[in-house]
Structures are given as C-alpha cells and as structure tokens.
Design a protein around this motif. Structure first.
Motif, PDB file in Angstrom:
ATOM      1  N   ARG A 186      61.078  21.727  39.279  1.00 46.41           N
ATOM      2  CA  ARG A 186      61.690  20.664  38.465  1.00 46.41           C
ATOM      3  C   ARG A 186      63.196  20.859  38.358  1.00 46.41           C
ATOM      4  NH1 ARG A 186      56.723  21.481  35.806  1.00 46.41           N
ATOM      5  NH2 ARG A 186      57.595  23.025  34.365  1.00 46.41           N
ATOM      6  N   THR A 187      63.622  22.113  38.190  1.00 44.28           N
ATOM      7  CA  THR A 187      65.052  22.397  38.092  1.00 44.28           C
ATOM      8  C   THR A 187      65.774  22.055  39.386  1.00 44.28           C
ATOM      9  OG1 THR A 187      64.684  24.172  36.490  1.00 44.28           O
ATOM     10  CG2 THR A 187      66.757  24.219  37.715  1.00 44.28           C
ATOM     11  N   MET A 188      65.174  22.414  40.523  1.00 36.95           N
ATOM     12  CA  MET A 188      65.824  22.160  41.801  1.00 36.95           C
ATOM     13  C   MET A 188      65.859  20.676  42.149  1.00 36.95           C
ATOM     14  SD  MET A 188      64.929  25.339  44.275  1.00 36.95           S
ATOM     15  CE  MET A 188      66.409  24.968  45.207  1.00 36.95           C
ATOM     16  N   LEU A 189      64.919  19.914  41.615  1.00 35.03           N
ATOM     17  CA  LEU A 189      64.908  18.469  41.852  1.00 35.03           C
ATOM     18  C   LEU A 189      65.914  17.725  40.980  1.00 35.03           C
ATOM     19  CD1 LEU A 189      61.078  17.794  42.141  1.00 35.03           C
ATOM     20  CD2 LEU A 189      62.765  17.465  43.963  1.00 35.03           C
ATOM     21  N   GLU A 190      66.318  18.341  39.887  1.00 39.72           N
ATOM     22  CA  GLU A 190      67.206  17.650  38.949  1.00 39.72           C
ATOM     23  C   GLU A 190      68.532  17.251  39.586  1.00 39.72           C
ATOM     24  OE1 GLU A 190      67.659  20.117  35.554  1.00 39.72           O
ATOM     25  OE2 GLU A 190      65.682  19.654  34.722  1.00 39.72           O
ATOM     26  N   SER A 191      69.118  18.164  40.369  1.00 37.38           N
ATOM     27  CA  SER A 191      70.446  17.907  40.914  1.00 37.38           C
ATOM     28  C   SER A 191      70.476  16.723  41.873  1.00 37.38           C
ATOM     29  CB  SER A 191      70.990  19.163  41.602  1.00 37.38           C
ATOM     30  OG  SER A 191      72.261  18.911  42.151  1.00 37.38           O
ATOM     31  N   PRO A 192      69.626  16.689  42.930  1.00 38.69           N
ATOM     32  CA  PRO A 192      69.684  15.523  43.822  1.00 38.69           C
ATOM     33  C   PRO A 192      69.310  14.222  43.142  1.00 38.69           C
ATOM     34  CG  PRO A 192      67.848  16.958  44.409  1.00 38.69           C
ATOM     35  CD  PRO A 192      68.693  17.714  43.437  1.00 38.69           C
ATOM     36  N   LEU A 193      68.356  14.279  42.208  1.00 35.49           N
ATOM     37  CA  LEU A 193      67.961  13.057  41.515  1.00 35.49           C
ATOM     38  C   LEU A 193      69.076  12.567  40.595  1.00 35.49           C
ATOM     39  CD1 LEU A 193      64.223  13.862  40.673  1.00 35.49           C
ATOM     40  CD2 LEU A 193      65.108  12.374  42.478  1.00 35.49           C
ATOM     41  N   HIS A 194      69.741  13.514  39.911  1.00 31.95           N
ATOM     42  CA  HIS A 194      70.855  13.145  39.043  1.00 31.95           C
ATOM     43  C   HIS A 194      71.999  12.558  39.862  1.00 31.95           C
ATOM     44  CE1 HIS A 194      73.750  13.251  35.768  1.00 31.95           C
ATOM     45  NE2 HIS A 194      74.578  13.918  36.566  1.00 31.95           N
TER      46      HIS A 194
ATOM     47  N   ASP B 230      69.422  23.868  49.432  1.00 33.96           N
ATOM     48  CA  ASP B 230      69.739  22.480  49.104  1.00 33.96           C
ATOM     49  C   ASP B 230      68.459  21.643  49.100  1.00 33.96           C
ATOM     50  OD1 ASP B 230      70.628  19.851  49.010  1.00 33.96           O
ATOM     51  OD2 ASP B 230      72.302  20.182  50.382  1.00 33.96           O
ATOM     52  N   MET B 231      67.966  21.328  47.918  1.00 33.53           N
ATOM     53  CA  MET B 231      66.733  20.564  47.825  1.00 33.53           C
ATOM     54  C   MET B 231      66.879  19.172  48.435  1.00 33.53           C
ATOM     55  SD  MET B 231      63.547  20.291  47.021  1.00 33.53           S
ATOM     56  CE  MET B 231      62.938  21.456  45.788  1.00 33.53           C
ATOM     57  N   ALA B 232      68.046  18.549  48.280  1.00 31.74           N
ATOM     58  CA  ALA B 232      68.256  17.224  48.873  1.00 31.74           C
ATOM     59  C   ALA B 232      68.105  17.291  50.394  1.00 31.74           C
ATOM     60  CB  ALA B 232      69.633  16.688  48.490  1.00 31.74           C
ATOM     61  N   GLU B 233      68.649  18.334  51.005  1.00 35.11           N
ATOM     62  CA  GLU B 233      68.522  18.517  52.450  1.00 35.11           C
ATOM     63  C   GLU B 233      67.057  18.655  52.851  1.00 35.11           C
ATOM     64  OE1 GLU B 233      71.375  20.712  55.256  1.00 35.11           O
ATOM     65  OE2 GLU B 233      70.041  22.288  54.505  1.00 35.11           O
ATOM     66  N   ALA B 234      66.312  19.437  52.097  1.00 34.87           N
ATOM     67  CA  ALA B 234      64.888  19.617  52.384  1.00 34.87           C
ATOM     68  C   ALA B 234      64.128  18.300  52.243  1.00 34.87           C
ATOM     69  CB  ALA B 234      64.298  20.673  51.461  1.00 34.87           C
ATOM     70  N   LEU B 235      64.421  17.550  51.199  1.00 33.74           N
ATOM     71  CA  LEU B 235      63.731  16.275  50.984  1.00 33.74           C
ATOM     72  C   LEU B 235      63.998  15.295  52.120  1.00 33.74           C
ATOM     73  CD1 LEU B 235      64.461  15.826  47.174  1.00 33.74           C
ATOM     74  CD2 LEU B 235      62.219  16.272  48.188  1.00 33.74           C
ATOM     75  N   LEU B 236      65.230  15.312  52.647  1.00 29.24           N
ATOM     76  CA  LEU B 236      65.609  14.371  53.698  1.00 29.24           C
ATOM     77  C   LEU B 236      65.091  14.777  55.074  1.00 29.24           C
ATOM     78  CD1 LEU B 236      69.309  13.740  52.622  1.00 29.24           C
ATOM     79  CD2 LEU B 236      67.456  12.063  52.569  1.00 29.24           C
ATOM     80  N   MET B 237      64.937  16.082  55.317  1.00 29.13           N
ATOM     81  CA  MET B 237      64.631  16.545  56.667  1.00 29.13           C
ATOM     82  C   MET B 237      63.204  17.013  56.877  1.00 29.13           C
ATOM     83  SD  MET B 237      68.035  18.673  57.864  1.00 29.13           S
ATOM     84  CE  MET B 237      67.345  18.868  59.520  1.00 29.13           C
TER      85      MET B 237
END
Length: 260
Positions: free
Chosen positions: A235-243, A197-204
């Motif tokens: 870039r692909t993994m960042l697309e989902s949380p940003l979208h 989960d890239m969003a989890e990584a970005l937040l933690m």
C-alpha cells in the motif's frame, strides 16, 4: 518454464538473512518485476539466480536445469544481464562491447559481425553510426541501449535486469521502457527486472513480486496489486504513483478550465 526459483535463501556472515524463502516462476515471454525499497533483498535474489552469489538454501532452475549443477561461468553466458548503469567497457568500441559474450562463446567472426549489427538495429542504434564509437561519446540513453543489445546478443531466453532505467532522465526512460517491451514481445524472451519504482513495475511487468525484509510479501498481476494490496508495504509503495497520477490529472483539469 524458463526460470523457477524455489525457497531461495541467502545468509551472510554474522547470520544476516538477506533473502528468505523466495519462490517465483517466469514463463517464456513474461516479465516479472521484483519491487522493493533499498536493502530488501531484490538485487541479492537476482545475483543468486546467475550465481554471482551462491544461495545458502533453495533451488534455481533455468530452462529445467538446476543452476547449482551448472558451471557458473557457462550459466552466466546463457543469461542476459543488464546492470544498473550501463556496465560498458570504456576502452572498447560499442561493437566490441556487444560482442563480448559472443567471443567467449567462440562464435565465428563473420557471425559476430552480423549479429552485432542486428542487435544494434533492434535497439534503434544505426550500426554504421555507432559500432565504432566508444561508450564515453554516447548519451546515457544510448549507453543503456548498448547494454540491452549486449544482453540480447547471444539469443538468451532469460534476461536479468538490475534497475536498468533508474539513472536516466524521464523522457529517455519512458522511451527505453516502451522499446524494451516491444523487443520482448517480438523476441519472446523471459525477463526478471529489479526496481524500486512501483510505477515502472506497474507499466512494464506481467507480474510483480513485492519484497520486504528479504521476503516476497505479495505477488500478482499489476491489477491485482492495485485492486487488493495485501500488505502495508505494498500500500505504501502504491501511494506515490497513484498520488502523482492524481496530481497530474488535477493540473490537467485546472489547465483545461483556464483555457475555457
């Protein structure tokens, strides 16, 4: 330096390379996230650190001691481990689950009792209410809190986590993430977290290492990856949380217009 991984490789029978030339360091108080799709080698990397799997090449140092020169069982007892799911023993009470490593380390019974109560309180579980309960009577979030308490009980300077919050509902997951970050800041241990989960990584995470096909294709601080993704998989993994973030903001704006 709490952890140093240098040119780690893991090759399975048949010549399948699961991990290729992976290197990263983790300082005290730092959380490093290994992020990638299923099968990219991130969990294999984690298991090579505490020698649940033996590396095929490369070196791992834990608090300046080379892991290959340490007894594997002793190594694992000095590293906290939070596994996917909770990994609790269903036939044991919460208190006994938390105390497993302490008993293996021959702590005195009175010290074990005090320590179990202390770490349960740290993870926001009242010892009087939870110590004697069985894991089957707990919610998913409560079980995962017990798993975190067990990983912290021996005072480890390094904690490894394999998808620790992936099986939880969003509200419980968010609360546990915030509580874990607060615990780490308070206690100062280093952590390596595996997540898809890239969003989890970005937040933690303080730093993120993105893995693909057994290799780290980019690593850096969250802002660096957001501002300058250097590989297609990043870039692909960042697309989902940003979208998702954009979609939520659009819905919020629409709701605010409707309220006017």
């Amino acid at each position: 330096m709490i952890l140093s991984v240098d040119q780690l490789e893991k090759t399975y029978r048949g010549g399948v390379k699961a991990v290729r030339d992976v290197s990263f360091d983790v300082d005290a108080g730092e959380l490093v996230a290994l992020v990638g799709e299923s099968g990219c080698g991130k969990t294999t990397t984690l298991k090579c650190i505490n020698r649940l799997l033996e590396p095929s090449a490369g070196r791992v140092f834990v608090e300046d001691e080379e892991a290959a020169g340490l007894d594997p069982v002793a190594l694992r007892r000095r590293i906290g481990w939070v596994m996917q799911g909770d990994g609790l023993f269903p036939h044991m009470s919460v208190g006994d689950n938390v105390a497993v490593t302490l008993k293996l380390l021959d702590w005195a019974p009175e010290h074990i009792s005090h320590r179990v109560d202390d770490v349960l309180e740290l993870v926001r579980l009242d010892p009087a209410q939870f110590r004697d309960r069985r894991p089957g009577t707990l919610s998913g979030g409560q079980r995962q809190r017990v798993g975190v308490a067990r990983a912290l009980a021996a005072g480890s300077n390094l904690v490894l986590m394999d998808e620790p919050f992936g099986a939880l509902d969003p509200i419980t997951r968010d609360a546990l993430r915030r509580d874990f970050i607060a615990l780490q800041q308070r206690m100062g241990f280093a952590a390596v977290m595996v997540t898809h989960d890239m969003a989890e990584a970005l937040l933690m995470a303080d730093r993120i290492a993105v893995m693909h096909d057994g290799e780290i294709v980019q690593s850096g601080r969250p802002r660096t990856l957001l501002n300058a993704p250097g590989h297609a998989i990043v870039r692909t993994m960042l697309e989902s949380p940003l979208h998702e973030a954009d979609a939520v903001q659009a819905l919020k704006a629409e709701a605010e217009r409707d309220d006017v």
